[in-house]
Design a protein around this motif. Structure first.
Motif, mmCIF file in Angstrom:
data_model
loop_
_atom_site.group_PDB
_atom_site.id
_atom_site.type_symbol
_atom_site.label_atom_id
_atom_site.label_comp_id
_atom_site.label_asym_id
_atom_site.label_seq_id
_atom_site.Cartn_x
_atom_site.Cartn_y
_atom_site.Cartn_z
ATOM 1 N N ASP A 116 -41.434 22.814 89.655
ATOM 2 C CA ASP A 116 -42.117 21.761 90.389
ATOM 3 C C ASP A 116 -41.207 21.228 91.487
ATOM 4 O OD1 ASP A 116 -44.205 20.137 91.076
ATOM 5 O OD2 ASP A 116 -44.251 18.985 89.217
ATOM 6 N N ILE A 117 -41.791 20.507 92.439
ATOM 7 C CA ILE A 117 -41.030 19.966 93.561
ATOM 8 C C ILE A 117 -41.647 18.642 93.987
ATOM 9 C CG2 ILE A 117 -42.418 21.175 95.287
ATOM 10 C CD1 ILE A 117 -39.896 21.495 96.965
ATOM 11 N N ARG A 118 -40.805 17.734 94.432
ATOM 12 C CA ARG A 118 -41.308 16.464 94.942
ATOM 13 C C ARG A 118 -42.111 16.709 96.211
ATOM 14 N NH1 ARG A 118 -37.018 11.708 94.380
ATOM 15 N NH2 ARG A 118 -38.079 11.119 96.292
ATOM 16 N N LEU A 119 -43.186 15.931 96.368
ATOM 17 C CA LEU A 119 -44.005 16.081 97.559
ATOM 18 C C LEU A 119 -43.216 15.786 98.832
ATOM 19 C CD1 LEU A 119 -47.392 14.509 96.387
ATOM 20 C CD2 LEU A 119 -47.029 16.871 97.129
ATOM 21 N N ASP A 120 -42.327 14.787 98.769
ATOM 22 C CA ASP A 120 -41.579 14.445 99.979
ATOM 23 C C ASP A 120 -40.456 15.435 100.270
ATOM 24 O OD1 ASP A 120 -39.857 13.701 97.976
ATOM 25 O OD2 ASP A 120 -40.054 11.557 98.311
ATOM 26 N N ASP A 121 -40.266 16.431 99.394
ATOM 27 C CA ASP A 121 -39.305 17.497 99.676
ATOM 28 C C ASP A 121 -39.970 18.705 100.343
ATOM 29 O OD1 ASP A 121 -37.103 16.163 98.755
ATOM 30 O OD2 ASP A 121 -37.164 17.020 96.737
ATOM 31 N N ILE A 122 -41.298 18.655 100.446
ATOM 32 C CA ILE A 122 -42.022 19.738 101.121
ATOM 33 C C ILE A 122 -41.997 19.470 102.618
ATOM 34 C CG2 ILE A 122 -44.245 20.894 101.392
ATOM 35 C CD1 ILE A 122 -44.889 20.198 98.528
ATOM 36 N N ASP A 123 -41.300 20.296 103.343
ATOM 37 C CA ASP A 123 -41.222 20.148 104.790
ATOM 38 C C ASP A 123 -41.690 21.441 105.468
ATOM 39 O OD1 ASP A 123 -39.162 21.876 104.220
ATOM 40 O OD2 ASP A 123 -37.559 20.464 104.697
ATOM 41 N N TYR A 124 -41.576 21.472 106.792
ATOM 42 C CA TYR A 124 -42.057 22.630 107.547
ATOM 43 C C TYR A 124 -41.324 23.901 107.128
ATOM 44 C CZ TYR A 124 -43.076 25.653 111.540
ATOM 45 O OH TYR A 124 -43.463 26.701 112.331
ATOM 46 N N ARG A 125 -40.030 23.773 106.838
ATOM 47 C CA ARG A 125 -39.277 24.954 106.422
ATOM 48 C C ARG A 125 -39.780 25.482 105.082
ATOM 49 N NH1 ARG A 125 -32.703 25.889 106.012
ATOM 50 N NH2 ARG A 125 -32.858 28.014 105.171
ATOM 51 N N PHE A 126 -40.116 24.592 104.154
ATOM 52 C CA PHE A 126 -40.669 25.024 102.867
ATOM 53 C C PHE A 126 -41.936 25.842 103.089
ATOM 54 C CE2 PHE A 126 -43.564 24.562 99.312
ATOM 55 C CZ PHE A 126 -42.753 24.766 98.207
ATOM 56 N N VAL A 127 -42.794 25.364 103.990
ATOM 57 C CA VAL A 127 -44.055 26.057 104.274
ATOM 58 C C VAL A 127 -43.787 27.448 104.857
ATOM 59 C CG1 VAL A 127 -46.171 26.002 105.643
ATOM 60 C CG2 VAL A 127 -45.301 23.900 104.604
ATOM 61 N N ARG A 128 -42.894 27.513 105.852
ATOM 62 C CA ARG A 128 -42.566 28.793 106.472
ATOM 63 C C ARG A 128 -41.944 29.766 105.478
ATOM 64 N NH1 ARG A 128 -42.258 29.948 111.828
ATOM 65 N NH2 ARG A 128 -40.526 31.375 111.361
ATOM 66 N N ASP A 129 -41.045 29.255 104.649
ATOM 67 C CA ASP A 129 -40.372 30.115 103.666
ATOM 68 C C ASP A 129 -41.346 30.619 102.608
ATOM 69 O OD1 ASP A 129 -38.050 29.727 105.039
ATOM 70 O OD2 ASP A 129 -37.142 28.351 103.601
ATOM 71 N N PHE A 130 -42.302 29.770 102.209
ATOM 72 C CA PHE A 130 -43.310 30.201 101.240
ATOM 73 C C PHE A 130 -44.204 31.278 101.848
ATOM 74 C CE2 PHE A 130 -47.569 29.367 99.182
ATOM 75 C CZ PHE A 130 -47.249 30.001 97.990
ATOM 76 N N ASP A 131 -44.588 31.086 103.104
ATOM 77 C CA ASP A 131 -45.387 32.081 103.823
ATOM 78 C C ASP A 131 -44.628 33.416 103.908
ATOM 79 O OD1 ASP A 131 -47.779 32.426 105.915
ATOM 80 O OD2 ASP A 131 -45.989 33.335 106.770
ATOM 81 N N TYR A 132 -43.342 33.351 104.185
ATOM 82 C CA TYR A 132 -42.513 34.550 104.277
ATOM 83 C C TYR A 132 -42.397 35.233 102.912
ATOM 84 C CZ TYR A 132 -38.366 37.450 105.100
ATOM 85 O OH TYR A 132 -37.486 38.507 105.193
ATOM 86 N N TYR A 133 -42.220 34.433 101.871
ATOM 87 C CA TYR A 133 -42.098 34.963 100.503
ATOM 88 C C TYR A 133 -43.365 35.718 100.099
ATOM 89 C CZ TYR A 133 -42.464 34.704 95.379
ATOM 90 O OH TYR A 133 -42.667 34.986 94.056
ATOM 91 N N LEU A 134 -44.520 35.174 100.432
ATOM 92 C CA LEU A 134 -45.782 35.817 100.067
ATOM 93 C C LEU A 134 -45.938 37.185 100.733
ATOM 94 C CD1 LEU A 134 -48.253 32.785 100.269
ATOM 95 C CD2 LEU A 134 -47.385 33.874 98.206
ATOM 96 N N LYS A 135 -45.488 37.279 101.990
ATOM 97 C CA LYS A 135 -45.663 38.513 102.755
ATOM 98 C C LYS A 135 -44.583 39.552 102.468
ATOM 99 C CE LYS A 135 -47.802 35.910 106.515
ATOM 100 N NZ LYS A 135 -47.608 35.351 107.874
ATOM 101 N N THR A 136 -43.441 39.113 101.928
ATOM 102 C CA THR A 136 -42.342 40.052 101.682
ATOM 103 C C THR A 136 -42.126 40.281 100.192
ATOM 104 O OG1 THR A 136 -40.777 38.190 101.871
ATOM 105 C CG2 THR A 136 -41.178 39.513 103.850
ATOM 106 N N ASP A 137 -41.478 39.352 99.529
ATOM 107 C CA ASP A 137 -41.147 39.527 98.110
ATOM 108 C C ASP A 137 -42.389 39.694 97.234
ATOM 109 O OD1 ASP A 137 -38.692 39.109 99.128
ATOM 110 O OD2 ASP A 137 -38.217 37.303 98.008
ATOM 111 N N TYR A 138 -43.449 38.914 97.540
ATOM 112 C CA TYR A 138 -44.644 38.978 96.698
ATOM 113 C C TYR A 138 -45.580 40.106 97.122
ATOM 114 C CZ TYR A 138 -47.745 36.927 93.220
ATOM 115 O OH TYR A 138 -48.507 36.711 92.093
ATOM 116 N N GLY A 139 -45.376 40.644 98.320
ATOM 117 C CA GLY A 139 -46.087 41.845 98.756
ATOM 118 C C GLY A 139 -47.541 41.676 99.126
ATOM 119 N N LEU A 140 -47.934 40.502 99.624
ATOM 120 C CA LEU A 140 -49.327 40.297 100.002
ATOM 121 C C LEU A 140 -49.568 40.696 101.451
ATOM 122 C CD1 LEU A 140 -50.129 36.803 98.442
ATOM 123 C CD2 LEU A 140 -50.589 39.057 97.482
#
Length: 410
Positions: free
Chosen positions: A150-174
């Motif tokens: 889990d993560i605090r809502l106020d710790d979610i920033d633009y970099r978190f969003v970009r990194d999650f998007d990158y993770y989905l397309k690379t490590d997770y293979g979507l």
């Protein structure tokens, strides 16, 4: 607000801790200033140390700072327009959070619980399942990056969003579009948290969705005619072909096709028969005038024994089996394209309607789309339509004079 000495339990020490007390509406909060003073050096009336020694000046200066900070915090709480107690002032002064931090899982559960409560009204079970699936993926990602689920809502920033998007397309293979849909669900939950006051800023404000252009399969007019004319020996293939054709000529999804009952067939203002139903996916109403092939399919199954005890107009086949039988049909037809009921909806939008001059706004209404942009993903401009639209121009420019000079001899 006042400062006072609190007698120490340690009798061996002559000095005492200086405490601060804040009272609001009869409630009070006391805590230590982390400064000491002896009884004879303390002025009860001023709430400060006596004298002009360096120690007294330093302590009094610190007490003045606390006094200013306390008034500032109280003003901030007043400005926020919420009721508060002395405890809230102390927390602000000491840099503590007034309320427990809101977590992403709390916002996610808040949204999914509302979806669950509105199933069959505003949402479908499929939507709820998708949100739960994205949450599971998010937990894996957060655990990978932060060693927590889990993560605090106020710790979610633009970099978190970009990194999650990158993770989905690379490590997770979507694929790109699948990853985009998952990030969109995160954005929906975060937006809700922002709007109800759990988050002070929107981390998605700079995020831009980038879809990948995807070629969506549909049957051409010739292929549709070939499939309609083809006879199959196995009953299961016959039924699935008929369900597929029904979808091609109505634009209904598989789920909407198999749930149709006799009450959904109404007489329209034009005197013809129409389908009026609500989409399983988004509960949008659709009204579709019935073409001749559809009427013949309905009539063909009118006396089907499998429908005697039910009010449905077509036989039911599970979605899994229907897709498997469509693969068999594809092989028997000698086609390489993948047949799905989504392909049938695209066939309706492109081959059956748009190519034959039906306006895209009308096509969108029959498909149950709220946005014309969604319909544009379904309806493709075919070569047949282009040829038809360009025919007047061909005539116009057929006799146009054009002077040509031979340059081969130069």
């Amino acid at each position: 607000m006042l400062f006072f000495l609190k007698t120490s339990k340690n009798k061996e020490r002559a000095d005492c801790f200086i405490y601060i007390r804040i009272t609001v509406n009869g409630k009070r909060e006391d805590w230590s200033t982390q400064r000491r003073c002896e009884q004879q050096e303390w002025d009860k009336h001023t709430g400060r140390m006596k004298g002009n020694r360096a120690e007294a000046r330093a302590t009094n200066s610190w007490l003045d700072t606390l006094n200013t900070r306390a008034h500032s915090c109280r003003q901030d709480l007043y400005a926020a327009g919420k009721s508060f107690e002395p405890l809230h002032i102390r927390k602000l002064m000491q840099g503590e959070e007034l309320d427990p931090p809101r977590m992403l899982s709390e916002a996610w559960n808040y949204h999914t619980s509302q979806i669950a409560g509105l199933l069959g009204k505003d949402y479908t079970p499929g939507t709820l399942a998708k949100y739960k699936s994205v949450h599971r993926v998010l937990k894996k990602y957060i655990n990978l990056k932060h060693q927590s689920d889990d993560i605090r809502l106020d710790d979610i920033d633009y970099r978190f969003v970009r990194d999650f998007d990158y993770y989905l397309k690379t490590d997770y293979g979507l694929k790109i579009n699948t990853a985009v849909q998952m990030v969109k669900k995160l954005r929906t939950v975060v937006k809700i948290a922002y709007e109800i006051g759990w988050l002070k800023r929107d981390p998605f404000i700079a995020y831009r969705v980038r879809h990948e252009e995807v070629h969506r399969e549909y049957l051409s007019s010739a292929e549709l005619q070939q499939l309609a004319a083809r006879k199959f020996k196995r009953k299961r293939l016959i039924v699935v072909r008929d369900l597929f054709l029904f979808s091609c000529y109505t634009g209904l999804s598989y789920a909407d096709t198999v749930k149709l009952n006799r009450a959904d067939i109404l007489k329209g203002e034009d005197g013809g028969l129409w389908i009026q139903t609500y989409r399983m996916k988004n509960n949008n109403r659709v009204r579709i005038p019935l073409l001749s092939p559809v009427l013949r399919l309905i009539g063909h199954y009118k006396d089907n024994p499998r429908l005697f005890d039910e009010d449905f107009i077509l036989p039911k086949v599970s979605n899994q089996k229907a897709n498997a039988y469509l693969k068999d049909i594809t092989g028997l037809m000698g086609w390489t394209k993948r047949l799905t009921f989504h392909c049938a909806r695209h066939t309706f939008a492109t081959t059956v309607t748009l190519t034959n001059g039906v306006p895209i706004e009308t096509v969108g209404q029959m498909l149950g789309h709220k946005s014309i942009q969604t319909t544009q993903l379904y309806a493709r401009v075919t070569d047949t339509r282009i040829s038809r639209d360009m025919k007047p121009l061909k005539k116009k420019y057929a006799g146009q004079e054009l002077s040509l000079t031979d340059i081969m001899d130069e």
